[in-house]
Scaffold this motif. Structure first.
Motif, PDB file in Angstrom:
ATOM      1  N   LEU A 124       0.816  -1.292   0.005  1.00 52.58           N
ATOM      2  CA  LEU A 124      -0.052   0.016  -0.143  1.00 52.58           C
ATOM      3  C   LEU A 124       0.701   1.148   0.011  1.00 52.58           C
ATOM      4  N   SER A 125       2.226   1.238   0.833  1.00 49.73           N
ATOM      5  CA  SER A 125       2.717   2.501   0.809  1.00 49.73           C
ATOM      6  C   SER A 125       3.325   2.817  -0.367  1.00 49.73           C
ATOM      7  N   ALA A 126       3.647   1.835  -1.257  1.00 47.71           N
ATOM      8  CA  ALA A 126       4.364   1.740  -2.538  1.00 47.71           C
ATOM      9  C   ALA A 126       3.398   2.259  -3.755  1.00 47.71           C
ATOM     10  N   LEU A 127       2.057   2.326  -3.373  1.00 47.13           N
ATOM     11  CA  LEU A 127       1.128   2.594  -4.486  1.00 47.13           C
ATOM     12  C   LEU A 127       1.710   3.996  -5.290  1.00 47.13           C
ATOM     13  N   PRO A 128       1.327   4.374  -6.260  1.00 50.29           N
ATOM     14  CA  PRO A 128       1.716   5.657  -7.006  1.00 50.29           C
ATOM     15  C   PRO A 128       1.047   6.637  -6.358  1.00 50.29           C
ATOM     16  N   GLY A 129       1.735   7.800  -6.019  1.00 52.65           N
ATOM     17  CA  GLY A 129       1.432   8.969  -5.546  1.00 52.65           C
ATOM     18  C   GLY A 129       1.140   8.942  -4.011  1.00 52.65           C
ATOM     19  N   VAL A 130       1.229   8.128  -3.371  1.00 51.33           N
ATOM     20  CA  VAL A 130       1.069   8.024  -1.972  1.00 51.33           C
ATOM     21  C   VAL A 130       1.662   8.938  -1.152  1.00 51.33           C
ATOM     22  N   GLN A 131       1.049   9.784  -0.275  1.00 52.29           N
ATOM     23  CA  GLN A 131       1.880  10.472   0.601  1.00 52.29           C
ATOM     24  C   GLN A 131       1.530   9.901   1.880  1.00 52.29           C
ATOM     25  N   ARG A 132       0.555   9.555   2.294  1.00 51.67           N
ATOM     26  CA  ARG A 132       0.254   9.257   3.897  1.00 51.67           C
ATOM     27  C   ARG A 132      -0.832   7.940   3.711  1.00 51.67           C
ATOM     28  N   LEU A 133      -0.729   7.302   4.691  1.00 51.84           N
ATOM     29  CA  LEU A 133      -1.623   6.083   4.956  1.00 51.84           C
ATOM     30  C   LEU A 133      -1.939   6.325   6.544  1.00 51.84           C
ATOM     31  N   ASN A 134      -3.367   6.295   6.763  1.00 53.12           N
ATOM     32  CA  ASN A 134      -3.875   6.158   8.273  1.00 53.12           C
ATOM     33  C   ASN A 134      -4.857   5.100   8.412  1.00 53.12           C
ATOM     34  N   SER A 135      -4.487   4.130   9.120  1.00 50.33           N
ATOM     35  CA  SER A 135      -5.402   3.015   9.245  1.00 50.33           C
ATOM     36  C   SER A 135      -6.350   2.969  10.635  1.00 50.33           C
ATOM     37  N   THR A 136      -7.500   2.415  10.258  1.00 46.74           N
ATOM     38  CA  THR A 136      -8.227   2.216  11.453  1.00 46.74           C
ATOM     39  C   THR A 136      -8.648   0.909  11.517  1.00 46.74           C
ATOM     40  N   LEU A 137      -8.473   0.142  12.582  1.00 46.49           N
ATOM     41  CA  LEU A 137      -8.898  -1.147  12.863  1.00 46.49           C
ATOM     42  C   LEU A 137     -10.409  -1.355  13.248  1.00 46.49           C
ATOM     43  N   VAL A 138     -11.025  -2.318  12.413  1.00 44.31           N
ATOM     44  CA  VAL A 138     -12.211  -2.613  12.720  1.00 44.31           C
ATOM     45  C   VAL A 138     -12.553  -3.498  13.718  1.00 44.31           C
ATOM     46  N   MET A 139     -13.129  -3.129  14.893  1.00 45.49           N
ATOM     47  CA  MET A 139     -13.570  -4.032  16.115  1.00 45.49           C
ATOM     48  C   MET A 139     -14.681  -4.824  15.816  1.00 45.49           C
ATOM     49  N   LYS A 140     -15.698  -4.333  15.000  1.00 51.13           N
ATOM     50  CA  LYS A 140     -16.911  -5.203  14.806  1.00 51.13           C
ATOM     51  C   LYS A 140     -17.757  -4.490  13.866  1.00 51.13           C
ATOM     52  N   ASN A 141     -18.248  -5.335  12.897  1.00 52.29           N
ATOM     53  CA  ASN A 141     -19.138  -4.913  11.994  1.00 52.29           C
ATOM     54  C   ASN A 141     -20.643  -4.906  12.378  1.00 52.29           C
ATOM     55  N   VAL A 142     -21.124  -3.757  12.334  1.00 53.73           N
ATOM     56  CA  VAL A 142     -22.478  -3.837  12.787  1.00 53.73           C
ATOM     57  C   VAL A 142     -23.488  -3.712  11.863  1.00 53.73           C
ATOM     58  N   VAL A 143     -23.540  -3.162  10.628  1.00 53.13           N
ATOM     59  CA  VAL A 143     -24.163  -3.368   9.488  1.00 53.13           C
ATOM     60  C   VAL A 143     -23.103  -3.645   8.061  1.00 53.13           C
ATOM     61  N   ILE A 144     -23.409  -4.718   7.594  1.00 50.83           N
ATOM     62  CA  ILE A 144     -22.648  -4.995   6.321  1.00 50.83           C
ATOM     63  C   ILE A 144     -23.508  -5.659   5.493  1.00 50.83           C
ATOM     64  N   ASP A 145     -23.250  -5.103   4.024  1.00 50.03           N
ATOM     65  CA  ASP A 145     -23.854  -5.622   2.874  1.00 50.03           C
ATOM     66  C   ASP A 145     -25.382  -5.649   3.036  1.00 50.03           C
ATOM     67  N   ARG A 146     -25.856  -4.714   3.620  1.00 48.34           N
ATOM     68  CA  ARG A 146     -27.522  -4.367   3.644  1.00 48.34           C
ATOM     69  C   ARG A 146     -28.064  -4.093   2.214  1.00 48.34           C
ATOM     70  N   PRO A 147     -29.055  -4.566   1.958  1.00 52.40           N
ATOM     71  CA  PRO A 147     -29.752  -4.356   0.572  1.00 52.40           C
ATOM     72  C   PRO A 147     -30.099  -2.811   0.531  1.00 52.40           C
ATOM     73  N   TYR A 148     -30.058  -2.530  -0.648  1.00 50.50           N
ATOM     74  CA  TYR A 148     -30.252  -1.242  -0.836  1.00 50.50           C
ATOM     75  C   TYR A 148     -31.935  -1.067  -0.571  1.00 50.50           C
ATOM     76  N   PRO A 149     -32.226   0.367  -0.054  1.00 48.67           N
ATOM     77  CA  PRO A 149     -33.601   0.572   0.201  1.00 48.67           C
ATOM     78  C   PRO A 149     -34.510   0.899  -1.286  1.00 48.67           C
ATOM     79  N   ILE A 150     -35.469   0.233  -1.500  1.00 49.46           N
ATOM     80  CA  ILE A 150     -36.243   0.216  -2.620  1.00 49.46           C
ATOM     81  C   ILE A 150     -37.283   1.252  -2.659  1.00 49.46           C
TER      82      ILE A 150
END
Length: 153
Positions: A124-150
């Motif tokens: 990731l740090s070697a990708l073109p044009g990257v100045q800075r990476l800031n990572s946040t670690l996921v503790m828990k997924n609360v909502v994921i892949d929810r269907p789109y509201p129709i």
């Protein structure tokens, strides 16, 4: 797109493996018109595909991080180079270009923290044009892949 098409989309978002018979029954059509509408939705691009939703832990990918990317250059060639390169990294599940700072948000899955650290340091740090990476670690997924509201008529 009318209300029946919207019902078809709603049903398929919850269960993409519905039989045509069950789908037709749920939306109040016979099989032939349900099949025609389904084909039309696929051909129009409203339905872009079908897939199985896999538990990442079953694949040994129990570690997730959100990575905020700030670019040092934002010229067209650099951005296209970054986007092309990030699109070829299998552990990047999602990449979004943002307005403002940071420039990109990546959703990344690896086996563990050590594997993530190697990915960040070596790839990731070697990708073109990257100045800075800031990572946040996921503790828990609360909502994921929810269907789109129709919505609509």
């Amino acid at each position: 797109m009318d209300s029946i098409d919207r019902k078809i989309l709603a049903e398929l978002q919850f269960d993409g493996r519905l039989t045509l018979t069950d789908l037709a029954s749920r939306v109040g059509l016979t099989i032939s018109p349900a099949h025609r509408r389904l084909r039309d939705l696929e051909n129009s691009g409203a339905i872009v595909g079908y897939r199985a939703i896999v538990d990442p832990r079953a694949l040994g990918l129990g570690f997730e991080a959100l990575v905020f990317v700030t670019m040092k250059q934002e010229d067209r060639a650099t951005l296209l180079g970054f986007e092309d390169a990030v699109g070829r990294i299998p552990n990047v599940l999602q990449a979004q270009r943002l307005f403002g700072d940071p420039d990109y948000l990546l959703r990344v899955r690896t086996t563990d923290l050590d594997a993530y650290a190697r990915l960040e340091d070596d790839v990731l740090s070697a990708l073109p044009g990257v100045q800075r990476l800031n990572s946040t670690l996921v503790m828990k997924n609360v909502v994921i892949d929810r269907p789109y509201p129709i919505v609509g008529p």
